[in-house]
Design a protein around this motif. Structure first.
Motif, PDB file in Angstrom:
ATOM      1  N   ARG A 381       0.857  -1.610   0.039  1.00  0.00           N
ATOM      2  CA  ARG A 381      -0.572  -0.428   0.028  1.00  0.00           C
ATOM      3  C   ARG A 381       0.764   1.516   0.332  1.00  0.00           C
ATOM      4  NH1 ARG A 381      -3.486  -0.551   5.252  1.00  0.00           N
ATOM      5  NH2 ARG A 381      -4.185   1.581   4.277  1.00  0.00           N
ATOM      6  N   PRO A 382       0.590   2.806   0.017  1.00  0.00           N
ATOM      7  CA  PRO A 382       1.186   3.317   0.076  1.00  0.00           C
ATOM      8  C   PRO A 382       1.567   3.635   1.012  1.00  0.00           C
ATOM      9  CG  PRO A 382      -1.015   4.563  -0.868  1.00  0.00           C
ATOM     10  CD  PRO A 382      -1.067   2.878  -0.565  1.00  0.00           C
ATOM     11  N   PRO A 383       2.885   4.247   1.547  1.00  0.00           N
ATOM     12  CA  PRO A 383       3.341   4.169   2.230  1.00  0.00           C
ATOM     13  C   PRO A 383       3.439   4.664   2.897  1.00  0.00           C
ATOM     14  CG  PRO A 383       5.331   5.751   1.299  1.00  0.00           C
ATOM     15  CD  PRO A 383       3.542   4.913  -0.084  1.00  0.00           C
ATOM     16  N   ILE A 384       2.471   5.679   3.770  1.00  0.00           N
ATOM     17  CA  ILE A 384       1.637   6.317   4.421  1.00  0.00           C
ATOM     18  C   ILE A 384       0.079   6.967   4.852  1.00  0.00           C
ATOM     19  CG2 ILE A 384       2.580   8.401   3.032  1.00  0.00           C
ATOM     20  CD1 ILE A 384       2.285   9.699   6.492  1.00  0.00           C
ATOM     21  N   VAL A 385      -0.415   6.795   5.450  1.00  0.00           N
ATOM     22  CA  VAL A 385      -1.692   6.821   6.242  1.00  0.00           C
ATOM     23  C   VAL A 385      -2.570   8.162   5.693  1.00  0.00           C
ATOM     24  CG1 VAL A 385      -3.731   6.119   6.946  1.00  0.00           C
ATOM     25  CG2 VAL A 385      -2.031   4.000   6.946  1.00  0.00           C
ATOM     26  N   GLY A 386      -1.500   8.772   6.913  1.00  0.00           N
ATOM     27  CA  GLY A 386      -1.815  10.222   7.612  1.00  0.00           C
ATOM     28  C   GLY A 386      -1.131  11.008   8.794  1.00  0.00           C
ATOM     29  N   ILE A 387      -1.151  11.560   8.647  1.00  0.00           N
ATOM     30  CA  ILE A 387      -0.560  12.328   9.794  1.00  0.00           C
ATOM     31  C   ILE A 387      -1.738  12.581  11.415  1.00  0.00           C
ATOM     32  CG2 ILE A 387       0.979  14.143  10.549  1.00  0.00           C
ATOM     33  CD1 ILE A 387       2.010  14.317   8.088  1.00  0.00           C
ATOM     34  N   LEU A 388      -1.404  12.713  12.166  1.00  0.00           N
ATOM     35  CA  LEU A 388      -1.757  12.695  13.688  1.00  0.00           C
ATOM     36  C   LEU A 388      -1.323  14.394  14.091  1.00  0.00           C
ATOM     37  CD1 LEU A 388      -3.382   9.369  15.014  1.00  0.00           C
ATOM     38  CD2 LEU A 388      -4.797  10.930  13.703  1.00  0.00           C
ATOM     39  N   THR A 389      -2.175  14.994  14.231  1.00  0.00           N
ATOM     40  CA  THR A 389      -1.550  15.922  14.915  1.00  0.00           C
ATOM     41  C   THR A 389      -2.591  16.208  16.413  1.00  0.00           C
ATOM     42  OG1 THR A 389      -3.609  17.877  14.357  1.00  0.00           O
ATOM     43  CG2 THR A 389      -0.537  17.042  13.003  1.00  0.00           C
ATOM     44  N   ARG A 390      -2.504  17.812  17.118  1.00  0.00           N
ATOM     45  CA  ARG A 390      -2.678  17.479  17.918  1.00  0.00           C
ATOM     46  C   ARG A 390      -4.808  17.883  17.806  1.00  0.00           C
ATOM     47  NH1 ARG A 390      -1.361  19.420  23.475  1.00  0.00           N
ATOM     48  NH2 ARG A 390       0.809  19.031  22.636  1.00  0.00           N
ATOM     49  N   HIS A 391      -5.118  18.122  16.962  1.00  0.00           N
ATOM     50  CA  HIS A 391      -6.519  18.665  16.812  1.00  0.00           C
ATOM     51  C   HIS A 391      -7.315  17.569  16.630  1.00  0.00           C
ATOM     52  CE1 HIS A 391      -6.314  23.252  16.359  1.00  0.00           C
ATOM     53  NE2 HIS A 391      -5.179  23.228  15.986  1.00  0.00           N
ATOM     54  N   ASP A 392      -6.714  16.454  15.584  1.00  0.00           N
ATOM     55  CA  ASP A 392      -6.816  14.981  15.567  1.00  0.00           C
ATOM     56  C   ASP A 392      -7.374  14.621  16.518  1.00  0.00           C
ATOM     57  OD1 ASP A 392      -7.137  15.393  12.451  1.00  0.00           O
ATOM     58  OD2 ASP A 392      -4.835  14.885  13.100  1.00  0.00           O
ATOM     59  N   PHE A 393      -7.465  14.680  18.036  1.00  0.00           N
ATOM     60  CA  PHE A 393      -7.495  13.862  19.320  1.00  0.00           C
ATOM     61  C   PHE A 393      -8.652  14.416  19.396  1.00  0.00           C
ATOM     62  CE2 PHE A 393      -2.898  13.095  18.661  1.00  0.00           C
ATOM     63  CZ  PHE A 393      -2.934  11.561  18.485  1.00  0.00           C
ATOM     64  N   MET A 394      -9.154  15.741  19.224  1.00  0.00           N
ATOM     65  CA  MET A 394     -10.474  16.704  19.397  1.00  0.00           C
ATOM     66  C   MET A 394     -11.770  15.953  19.261  1.00  0.00           C
ATOM     67  SD  MET A 394      -8.331  19.417  21.780  1.00  0.00           S
ATOM     68  CE  MET A 394      -6.824  17.896  21.986  1.00  0.00           C
ATOM     69  N   PRO A 395     -12.455  15.831  20.517  1.00  0.00           N
ATOM     70  CA  PRO A 395     -13.040  15.033  20.292  1.00  0.00           C
ATOM     71  C   PRO A 395     -14.812  16.187  19.068  1.00  0.00           C
ATOM     72  CG  PRO A 395     -13.221  15.695  22.579  1.00  0.00           C
ATOM     73  CD  PRO A 395     -12.544  15.665  22.277  1.00  0.00           C
ATOM     74  N   GLU A 396     -14.504  17.270  19.280  1.00  0.00           N
ATOM     75  CA  GLU A 396     -15.130  17.664  17.903  1.00  0.00           C
ATOM     76  C   GLU A 396     -14.524  17.141  16.485  1.00  0.00           C
ATOM     77  OE1 GLU A 396     -13.368  19.160  20.070  1.00  0.00           O
ATOM     78  OE2 GLU A 396     -14.740  19.675  21.223  1.00  0.00           O
TER      79      GLU A 396
END
Length: 411
Positions: A381-396
């Motif tokens: 598969r492609p070598p990367i799925v995505g990037i997690l930043t601080r905003h990605d952990f927010m409930p919103e």
């Protein structure tokens, strides 16, 4: 109070609130009546200067204005006056009510404006005036001193506002220097915090939400155990080749606000696409300003870094580096290539896409990361799925990607 307007609006808001505070502090004492000085004070009433319990504000000799004694004093002296014992008749009931309402609402509109006004002292003043007000009302049925009620009122307001217990208890005990107050103080703080927690979070948590700051708790939220890292990855993902065209980099910087970009080596630089690392926006800007480009898509090696100074990239990491508006790239240079390998972090933190979101959140917070790369579990598969930043952990953000998912199933 949260303002997301420009600097001019913030300055005008500060001036308006300062004018309103000044008018309240000077105008409200005119509504208070003059009180004769206690006979045992002799030459100490009315007091002269900034400090003192008895202020002569438009009163005849040997009289004082109790409301002016609170407004025209320093905050330390005003708190000391409210906490003072053996002076039940020093402040009228109407004076305490007016002062409590004024301090309470002035504190609400002042907190959050573009001045370091703070919230701790206004909360103590409001709580102390409220507590002394209750003590004055109950004076006929209770033998407790009004200053004790003022202290407990300040503790209750602090506990309900700050949501702290041990530190507030220590601060208030140091303020009174009376260890006999410890059990009663602890009881008041626990009750006020427990009652306030039934309605909402503390004032500091609320201001973080109003300002849109992505604050992560020390523990992972329960709903994160039901999700994996790939469930909250948002797109589109913008990646660069190890040797990328200048025009593509400039276009990505203009059209996105991403701070980090994955770098992928593709043939002929590698047998198959593989993740090389992560490059930061600030470092890309420094590299583009240096204009160390080549007409052919070839690697230039680390020798290119000798043309830069070490502090160029150090300043860029502190937000004092090159801005996008500072770049002057010609049309000819847009078709040239630049080697990203020398400025790429080749050992970024990565997690597998099937890792629990709770574990990823703990890893992200404890290591103090800004980017966490999500890689696929299976090859091909492609070598990367995505990037997690601080905003990605927010409930919103989770609700935005999964509208039917309940982040708080136990509430």
């Amino acid at each position: 109070m949260n303002c997301r307007r420009g600097p001019s609006f913030k300055i005008i808001l500060v001036l308006v609130i300062s004018f309103l505070s000044s008018c309240s502090s000077y105008g409200l004492p005119w509504l208070s009546q003059c009180t004769p000085c206690p006979p045992y004070l002799k030459d100490q009433c009315p007091t002269v200067g900034r400090s003192g319990n008895y202020k002569n504000f438009q009163c005849p000799p040997n009289h004082y204005n109790d409301l002016a004694s609170l407004f025209f004093n320093t905050n330390d002296d005003a708190i000391r006056n409210l906490f003072s014992s053996g002076s039940e008749k020093e402040f009228h009931l109407s004076t305490l009510l007016v002062f409590f309402i004024a301090i309470y609402f002035l504190g609400i509109i002042t907190y959050g404006i573009a001045v370091p006004s703070g919230l701790f002292i206004p909360v103590i003043l409001a709580g102390a005036s409220y507590g002394r007000l209750v003590g004055t009302v109950l004076g006929s049925v209770s033998s407790l001193d009004a200053g004790l009620f003022a202290l407990l009122g300040a503790a209750s307001f602090l506990g309900g506002t700050m949501r702290m217990t041990v530190s507030l208890c220590v601060i208030l005990l140091e303020l009174t220097n009376n260890l006999l107050m410890l059990p009663l103080m602890m009881l008041v703080l626990l009750i006020s915090k427990t009652v306030a927690d039934c309605f909402n979070k503390g004032v500091y948590d609320q201001i973080l939400v109003l300002k849109g700051l992505p604050y992560m708790e020390a523990h992972a939220e329960p709903y994160m155990r039901n999700l994996v890292a790939s469930d909250v990855v948002s797109g589109p993902l913008v990646t660069f080749s190890g040797v990328e065209k200048v025009g593509n980099i400039l276009h990505a910087l203009k059209t996105t606000r991403h701070n980090g970009f994955p770098v992928i080596d593709e043939p002929p630089f590698s047998e198959a696409p593989e993740l090389c690392g992560l490059v930061l926006r600030s470092h890309l800007l420094v590299l583009l300003r240096g204009k160390k480009f080549s007409k052919m898509r070839v690697t230039t090696g680390s020798g290119i870094m000798r043309r830069f100074k070490a502090h160029d990239f150090a300043k860029a990491g502190l937000g004092k580096g090159v801005k996008l508006e500072d770049l002057d790239i010609t049309e000819e240079e847009m078709e040239m290539y630049v080697d990203l390998h020398p400025i790429t972090n080749t050992s970024p933190y990565t997690v597998v896409e099937t890792m629990s979101l709770a574990k990823a959140a703990l890893l992200f917070r404890e290591l103090g990361l800004r980017h966490l790369l999500v890689v696929p579990k299976t090859p091909g598969r492609p070598p990367i799925v995505g990037i997690l930043t601080r905003h990605d952990f927010m409930p919103e953000h989770v609700l935005g990607l999964h509208p039917h998912f309940d982040p708080h199933p136990h509430k």
